[in-house]
Design a protein around this motif. Structure first.
Motif, PDB file in Angstrom:
ATOM      1  N   GLU A  59      -1.054 -14.076  -0.754  1.00  0.00           N
ATOM      2  CA  GLU A  59      -1.430 -13.272  -2.003  1.00  0.00           C
ATOM      3  C   GLU A  59      -1.847 -12.035  -1.723  1.00  0.00           C
ATOM      4  O   GLU A  59      -2.679 -11.718  -0.536  1.00  0.00           O
ATOM      5  CB  GLU A  59      -2.692 -13.859  -2.736  1.00  0.00           C
ATOM      6  N   PHE A  60      -1.505 -11.015  -2.532  1.00  0.00           N
ATOM      7  CA  PHE A  60      -1.704  -9.475  -2.121  1.00  0.00           C
ATOM      8  C   PHE A  60      -2.431  -8.903  -3.305  1.00  0.00           C
ATOM      9  O   PHE A  60      -1.744  -8.745  -4.209  1.00  0.00           O
ATOM     10  CB  PHE A  60      -0.459  -8.596  -1.714  1.00  0.00           C
ATOM     11  N   PRO A  61      -3.567  -8.484  -3.322  1.00  0.00           N
ATOM     12  CA  PRO A  61      -3.989  -7.866  -4.521  1.00  0.00           C
ATOM     13  C   PRO A  61      -3.586  -6.540  -4.679  1.00  0.00           C
ATOM     14  O   PRO A  61      -3.483  -5.625  -3.850  1.00  0.00           O
ATOM     15  CB  PRO A  61      -5.783  -7.510  -4.206  1.00  0.00           C
ATOM     16  N   ILE A  62      -2.807  -6.126  -5.815  1.00  0.00           N
ATOM     17  CA  ILE A  62      -2.504  -4.707  -6.003  1.00  0.00           C
ATOM     18  C   ILE A  62      -3.437  -4.059  -7.005  1.00  0.00           C
ATOM     19  O   ILE A  62      -3.401  -4.455  -8.129  1.00  0.00           O
ATOM     20  CB  ILE A  62      -0.985  -4.809  -6.793  1.00  0.00           C
ATOM     21  N   ILE A 101       3.642  -2.587  -4.731  1.00  0.00           N
ATOM     22  CA  ILE A 101       4.080  -3.897  -3.948  1.00  0.00           C
ATOM     23  C   ILE A 101       4.845  -3.262  -2.711  1.00  0.00           C
ATOM     24  O   ILE A 101       4.705  -4.011  -1.608  1.00  0.00           O
ATOM     25  CB  ILE A 101       5.056  -4.578  -4.835  1.00  0.00           C
ATOM     26  N   PHE A 102       5.801  -2.445  -2.678  1.00  0.00           N
ATOM     27  CA  PHE A 102       6.171  -2.034  -1.722  1.00  0.00           C
ATOM     28  C   PHE A 102       5.657  -1.624  -0.371  1.00  0.00           C
ATOM     29  O   PHE A 102       5.661  -2.107   0.731  1.00  0.00           O
ATOM     30  CB  PHE A 102       7.288  -0.714  -1.943  1.00  0.00           C
ATOM     31  N   LEU A 103       4.586  -0.839  -0.799  1.00  0.00           N
ATOM     32  CA  LEU A 103       3.435  -0.426   0.196  1.00  0.00           C
ATOM     33  C   LEU A 103       2.693  -1.551   0.755  1.00  0.00           C
ATOM     34  O   LEU A 103       2.239  -1.343   1.967  1.00  0.00           O
ATOM     35  CB  LEU A 103       2.579   0.650  -0.502  1.00  0.00           C
ATOM     36  N   LYS A 104       2.624  -2.594  -0.035  1.00  0.00           N
ATOM     37  CA  LYS A 104       1.853  -3.853   0.405  1.00  0.00           C
ATOM     38  C   LYS A 104       2.681  -4.898   1.270  1.00  0.00           C
ATOM     39  O   LYS A 104       2.108  -5.256   2.265  1.00  0.00           O
ATOM     40  CB  LYS A 104       1.338  -4.354  -0.886  1.00  0.00           C
ATOM     41  N   THR A 105       3.777  -4.870   0.851  1.00  0.00           N
ATOM     42  CA  THR A 105       4.649  -5.953   1.597  1.00  0.00           C
ATOM     43  C   THR A 105       6.127  -5.318   2.276  1.00  0.00           C
ATOM     44  O   THR A 105       6.652  -6.127   2.955  1.00  0.00           O
ATOM     45  CB  THR A 105       5.258  -6.907   0.390  1.00  0.00           C
TER      46      THR A 105
END
Length: 322
Positions: free
Chosen positions: A17-20, A36-40
């Motif tokens: 899980e990634f909080p955006i 999302i791109f920056l996170k994943t």
């Protein structure tokens, strides 16, 4: 005036899980994809957002998040994969400038972006949440100089046995001269670890002739949407101004080789000629030497930098601008 609310979306992808959290309800799905791109590191075009619906269909990129009526901490499921070439392309965020055209024709657009309530809200979030580690204490009655690293102070692409070979000529003389009238901040679109290593490599971090007040990394930047270019990351000076009230557009100047980084503060930015192919250009590049004189002249003769046109810095006449 439209009310702007912060929202958090929890992305479920690849078993994690990634909080955006860097979103407002006035952002679009396209901005969400960029975050999302920056996170994943999954590129927007490779993202399949399974449960993001608008009127019963997959939400288009131009729809605002407020129109989706998402519940607090909405859990968004995504399918998408990274590839080795994508990871390589994104390992150094500042390299994005190599493949995205710069905004040399952006005057009207800059005005719109600069005053956008959505982006100003993001700046305030950075002021609230971004933690600055001071390396030197701000000095009284000094102006502010904000400097990029790659292609501004350093050619990070050319091969070399030592980092000093890729340093822009007159770097230490330039920083020493600037320090007389300016507090100096380094802001690079890379990670803090990368910035600290470059400054150590160049001998900037431990100079006894000048001090760097602090470093800012990619996490201090914000994402903005430009209709004909999509979503890009920029460096809003309001992050600094919000934390240090003695600085403002009246006494701040930023150097960067990429003009789009100035989109939130177009009048405060000076696009420096990029320093590339260090081995060929090291003997002839005198950009920092010339800019040292410009910084000194405007510090001594201009009480409000808003009156300056940095695009014409080479023709600055203190008699006409005093």
């Amino acid at each position: 005036m439209t009310e702007i609310n912060e929202i958090v979306i929890v992305l479920k992808w690849s078993g994690k899980e990634f909080p955006i959290s860097d979103l407002t309800d006035q952002d679009t799905v396209e901005v969400l994809r960029h975050e999302i791109f920056l996170k994943t590191q999954v590129r927007p075009e490779r993202q399949k957002l399974l449960n993001l619906k608008y009127k019963g269909k997959p939400a288009p990129d131009n729809v605002k998040l407020c129109a989706l009526e998402l519940k607090p901490n909405f859990k968004l499921m995504m399918v998408g994969s990274t590839e080795a070439d994508i990871e390589d392309a994104c390992s150094l965020p500042d390299d994005i400038g190599e493949v995205i055209d710069d905004f040399d024709d952006a005057d009207g657009r800059e005005e719109t972006i600069e005053n956008s309530a959505v982006y100003l809200a993001k700046v305030q979030r950075r002021v609230r949440d971004y933690k600055i580690k001071e390396l030197a204490t701000p000095r009284e009655n000094k102006k502010l100089l904000v400097l990029d690293i790659d292609y501004t102070l350093f050619d990070h692409r050319s091969p070399a046995e030592q980092g000093q070979e890729l340093m822009r000529p007159y770097l230490h003389e330039f920083l020493t001269s600037a320090y007389e009238h300016y507090d100096i901040v380094i802001w690079s679109a890379t990670s803090m670890r990368w910035i600290e290593e470059k400054m150590r490599l160049l001998g900037v971090a431990n100079s006894d002739k000048y001090k760097i007040m602090f470093y800012l990394d990619s996490n201090a930047m914000i994402s903005v949407h430009v209709p004909e270019r999509g979503v890009v990351d920029v460096k809003p000076l309001g992050v600094i101004w919000g934390l240090y009230k003695q600085y403002s557009s009246k006494n701040t100047i930023m150097f960067d080789d990429i003009r789009r980084n100035f989109l939130m503060n177009p009048k405060s930015g000076l696009k420096i000629r990029p320093f590339r192919q260090a081995h060929l250009n090291r003997a002839s590049d005198k950009e920092l030497l010339k800019l040292s004189d410009y910084l000194r002249q405007i510090a001594l003769n201009c009480s409000d930098f808003n009156s300056l046109n940095h695009r014409k810095w080479e023709h600055y006449d203190p008699k006409k601008n005093s």
